[in-house]
Write an enzyme that holds these catalytic residues in place. Sequence first.
Site, mmCIF file in Angstrom:
data_model
loop_
_atom_site.group_PDB
_atom_site.id
_atom_site.type_symbol
_atom_site.label_atom_id
_atom_site.label_comp_id
_atom_site.label_asym_id
_atom_site.label_seq_id
_atom_site.Cartn_x
_atom_site.Cartn_y
_atom_site.Cartn_z
ATOM 1 C CE LYS A 37 9.412 22.079 -14.821
ATOM 2 N NZ LYS A 37 8.123 22.654 -15.241
ATOM 3 N NE ARG A 42 5.871 22.450 -9.387
ATOM 4 C CZ ARG A 42 6.010 21.483 -10.301
ATOM 5 N NH1 ARG A 42 6.941 20.584 -10.157
ATOM 6 N NH2 ARG A 42 5.215 21.444 -11.346
ATOM 7 N NE ARG A 61 0.873 15.602 -15.903
ATOM 8 C CZ ARG A 61 1.929 16.342 -15.593
ATOM 9 N NH1 ARG A 61 3.094 16.092 -16.164
ATOM 10 N NH2 ARG A 61 1.844 17.320 -14.714
ATOM 11 N NE ARG A 113 0.176 21.511 -13.742
ATOM 12 C CZ ARG A 113 0.477 20.820 -14.841
ATOM 13 N NH1 ARG A 113 -0.451 20.530 -15.716
ATOM 14 N NH2 ARG A 113 1.714 20.435 -15.052
HETATM 15 P P1 AMP Z 1 5.070 18.254 -12.763
HETATM 16 O O1 AMP Z 1 5.002 16.934 -13.444
HETATM 17 O O2 AMP Z 1 6.482 18.627 -12.383
HETATM 18 O O3 AMP Z 1 4.358 19.348 -13.520
HETATM 19 O O4 AMP Z 1 4.282 18.084 -11.361
HETATM 20 C C1 AMP Z 1 2.899 17.750 -11.322
HETATM 21 C C2 AMP Z 1 2.306 18.122 -9.979
HETATM 22 O O5 AMP Z 1 2.999 17.421 -8.926
HETATM 23 C C3 AMP Z 1 2.413 19.585 -9.586
HETATM 24 O O6 AMP Z 1 1.363 20.367 -10.154
HETATM 25 C C4 AMP Z 1 2.320 19.500 -8.051
HETATM 26 O O7 AMP Z 1 0.998 19.255 -7.622
HETATM 27 C C5 AMP Z 1 3.134 18.238 -7.766
HETATM 28 N N1 AMP Z 1 4.577 18.542 -7.584
HETATM 29 C C6 AMP Z 1 5.614 18.124 -8.378
HETATM 30 N N2 AMP Z 1 6.783 18.583 -7.931
HETATM 31 C C7 AMP Z 1 6.505 19.325 -6.832
HETATM 32 C C8 AMP Z 1 7.288 20.098 -5.936
HETATM 33 N N3 AMP Z 1 8.623 20.210 -6.078
HETATM 34 N N4 AMP Z 1 6.644 20.742 -4.920
HETATM 35 C C9 AMP Z 1 5.308 20.643 -4.754
HETATM 36 N N5 AMP Z 1 4.503 19.956 -5.568
HETATM 37 C C10 AMP Z 1 5.082 19.298 -6.597
#
Ligand code: AMP
Length: 216
Positions: free
Chosen positions: A13, A88, A160, A171
């Site tokens: 994404k 989400r 990460r 996740r």
């Molecule tokens: P991502 O980089 O989008 O995979 O996000 C990494 C982490 O950030 C996720 O595993 C969540 O812990 C947190 N996170 C990011 N976006 C959201 C969201 N819209 N709602 C809740 N947690 C989020």
Amino acid sequence: MIFIIFGPPGVGKGTQAAKISQKYNFLHVSTGDILRASVKEGTELGKLAKSYMDKGELVPDNVIIGIIRERISDKDSKKGFLFDGFPRTIEQAEALDNMLSKEGQKIDSVISIELSDEEIVKRISGRRVCEKCGSMYHIIYDPPTNMGYCNKCGGGLYQRDDDSEDVIRTRLEVYRRQTEPIKKFYKRGGILKRIDGLGTIDDVFSRIEKVLKGIG
Ligand code: AMP
């Protein structure tokens, strides 16, 4: 124009959203990037978010909705918004609809990139990110020219904390349970477009462009 790039963690994404926003001059809003920046700065938000992110759990809805409210009101010269990693949960999706309708706006399309769990684990475990500019690489599918360093800015690449295999499994489980049901919500609204996430970055990008052109 308002788009959402939707899909499980590690489906690409962020990579696709960065390419689209650059080409079409959209504002790329990634809640994951915003949270990681806060963690790096050591702010209160960052400290709170880190405790969830490290475990692969979702940051509470009220925190995320607050972040998005601020971004949306931040008027920008860009031609549209591209949300990545947001919404989400159903609560977040409903809050977004409410915020937009107050401004007389609505989501044009939700592009869902689909991929099996097995492929996702392969992709995430090889993922590396630049500590300086955030560019992403994959040690097998998209390696940097100099192993360990960013092609764009020379910054060091790191994995990460939440890309380790056990956190990836959490996740994915969180995605299937809390996030995937949103697809039904958007399907009812007739704006959900599914695309295949297999193939190269360019393959997936051209599938996304077909959807964008179909709308624009
Ligand atoms: P991502 O980089 O989008 O995979 O996000 C990494 C982490 O950030 C996720 O595993 C969540 O812990 C947190 N996170 C990011 N976006 C959201 C969201 N819209 N709602 C809740 N947690 C989020």
